[in-house]
Design an enzyme around this catalytic site. Structure first.
Site, PDB file in Angstrom:
ATOM      1  N   ASP A  67       0.928  -1.190   0.108  1.00 21.09           N
ATOM      2  CA  ASP A  67       0.219  -0.137  -0.046  1.00 21.09           C
ATOM      3  C   ASP A  67       1.069   1.161   0.022  1.00 21.09           C
ATOM      4  O   ASP A  67       1.886   0.940   0.851  1.00 21.09           O
ATOM      5  CB  ASP A  67      -1.026   0.011   1.154  1.00 21.09           C
ATOM      6  CG  ASP A  67      -0.226  -0.073   2.424  1.00 21.09           C
ATOM      7  OD1 ASP A  67       0.708  -0.085   2.554  1.00 21.09           O
ATOM      8  OD2 ASP A  67      -1.158  -0.522   3.161  1.00 21.09           O
ATOM      9  N   ASN A 136      -8.477  -2.145  13.467  1.00 18.35           N
ATOM     10  CA  ASN A 136     -10.318  -2.429  12.714  1.00 18.35           C
ATOM     11  C   ASN A 136      -9.608  -3.934  11.982  1.00 18.35           C
ATOM     12  O   ASN A 136     -11.483  -4.692  10.715  1.00 18.35           O
ATOM     13  CB  ASN A 136     -10.878  -1.657  11.660  1.00 18.35           C
ATOM     14  CG  ASN A 136     -10.292  -1.042  10.164  1.00 18.35           C
ATOM     15  OD1 ASN A 136      -9.021  -1.913  10.436  1.00 18.35           O
ATOM     16  ND2 ASN A 136     -10.846  -0.313   9.878  1.00 18.35           N
ATOM     17  N   HIS A 138      -8.021  -4.427   9.172  1.00 16.85           N
ATOM     18  CA  HIS A 138      -7.678  -4.387   7.861  1.00 16.85           C
ATOM     19  C   HIS A 138      -6.169  -5.003   7.778  1.00 16.85           C
ATOM     20  O   HIS A 138      -5.678  -5.434   8.689  1.00 16.85           O
ATOM     21  CB  HIS A 138      -7.534  -3.184   6.715  1.00 16.85           C
ATOM     22  CG  HIS A 138      -6.712  -1.709   7.443  1.00 16.85           C
ATOM     23  ND1 HIS A 138      -7.226  -0.737   8.063  1.00 16.85           N
ATOM     24  CD2 HIS A 138      -5.567  -2.088   8.095  1.00 16.85           C
ATOM     25  CE1 HIS A 138      -6.251   0.066   8.580  1.00 16.85           C
ATOM     26  NE2 HIS A 138      -5.183  -0.794   8.196  1.00 16.85           N
ATOM     27  N   GLU A 143      -9.806  -1.825   4.060  1.00 17.79           N
ATOM     28  CA  GLU A 143     -11.009  -1.787   5.405  1.00 17.79           C
ATOM     29  C   GLU A 143     -12.125  -2.960   4.834  1.00 17.79           C
ATOM     30  O   GLU A 143     -13.175  -3.017   4.373  1.00 17.79           O
ATOM     31  CB  GLU A 143     -11.152   0.091   5.180  1.00 17.79           C
ATOM     32  CG  GLU A 143      -9.872   0.369   5.275  1.00 17.79           C
ATOM     33  CD  GLU A 143     -10.018   1.271   6.356  1.00 17.79           C
ATOM     34  OE1 GLU A 143      -9.521   0.308   7.682  1.00 17.79           O
ATOM     35  OE2 GLU A 143      -9.653   2.193   6.354  1.00 17.79           O
TER      36      GLU A 143
END
Ligand code: GLP
Length: 241
Positions: A67, A136, A138, A143
């Site tokens: 990323d 969370n 990810h 996401e």
């Protein structure tokens, strides 16, 4: 799925580095998928040390990062390109042309995603990928959402992720709201996957990802289905399972 429980961050980093070392020695032309963040930093330190000691050769290794923030140049200290250069690539003998990372400054996001997927394809897939995890759940910047992503995309970062990543910026408002991410399917297609996780703040994410149902609302949960996935986590990160 295998879980390696380590007593602390340093032993987690050493074990992850040893797996990457083994991969690079067994196949010096390996394609490595790489991540940024605090979790893999110790792994890179070990690899650089072993390289300096003459134990490792990255001259034929190819890498592909998972990323990058949109809108940051590779010279921006907050960009993932900068992180990789400073903490790994500039300290080893990789041919920098073989180190791929999304271009945060690309004019056309759709073209950039296509370009990145073509690179993965032209490399013939990924032999070993090292991931971290977001609080969370990810992976890369995939996401929580309604479906598991396939190819690369420009992700709109969730409030949780922006908050979690704000710790690394002087001003929380500077955290980019968009980022390029490798698709979940591309990650999943890697032959081997390792994940490094440490600290209590990740314990809930670990529990939801690996003890809960497989759901795109917890992107890392898909890794339960991979046939060569190893979670390397310290005691604090495993404290809820
Ligand atoms: C970021 C990155 C991920 C990384 C995760 C964890 O949002 N997109 O690739 O794995 O956060 O980072 P850290 O290891 O710093 O907690």
């Amino acid at each position: 799925m295998r879980i390696i429980r380590t007593k602390d961050y340093n032993s987690m980093s050493k074990i992850a580095a040893n797996i990457i070392r083994a991969q690079s020695v067994m196949n010096p032309e390996s394609v490595l998928g790489l991540s940024t963040g605090c979790s893999p930093l110790g792994t890179y330190k070990n690899l650089v040390k072993w390289y300096e000691e003459g134990e490792l050769d990255f001259s034929k290794i190819k890498t592909i990062n998972v990323d990058e923030y949109k809108g940051l140049t590779k010279d921006d200290p907050q960009s993932y390109a900068y992180f990789m250069n400073e903490n790994f690539f500039f300290n080893i003998n990789i041919n920098i042309e073989n180190a791929h990372i999304p271009n945060g400054m690309a004019q056309d996001p759709e073209k950039e995603c296509k370009r990145y997927d073509k690179i993965i394809e032209s490399l013939g897939g990924i032999d070993l990928i090292m991931l971290g995890i977001g609080p969370n759940g990810h992976i890369a910047f995939n996401e929580p959402c309604e479906y598991f992503t396939k190819g690369s995309s420009l992700a709109v970062l969730s409030k949780d992720t922006i908050e979690a990543n704000a710790r690394l910026f002087d001003n929380p408002d500077d955290v980019p709201k968009l980022a390029y991410t490798m698709g979940t399917q591309s990650i999943f297609m890697a032959k081997k996957i390792i994940m490094v996780v440490n600290g209590e703040a990740k314990a809930e994410a670990v529990k939801n990802s690996f003890l809960g149902p497989i759901t795109p609302q917890v992107p890392a949960s898909i890794l339960q289905m991979h046939n060569d996935f190893t979670l390397i986590a310290d005691e604090a990160a495993l404290s809820k399972i």
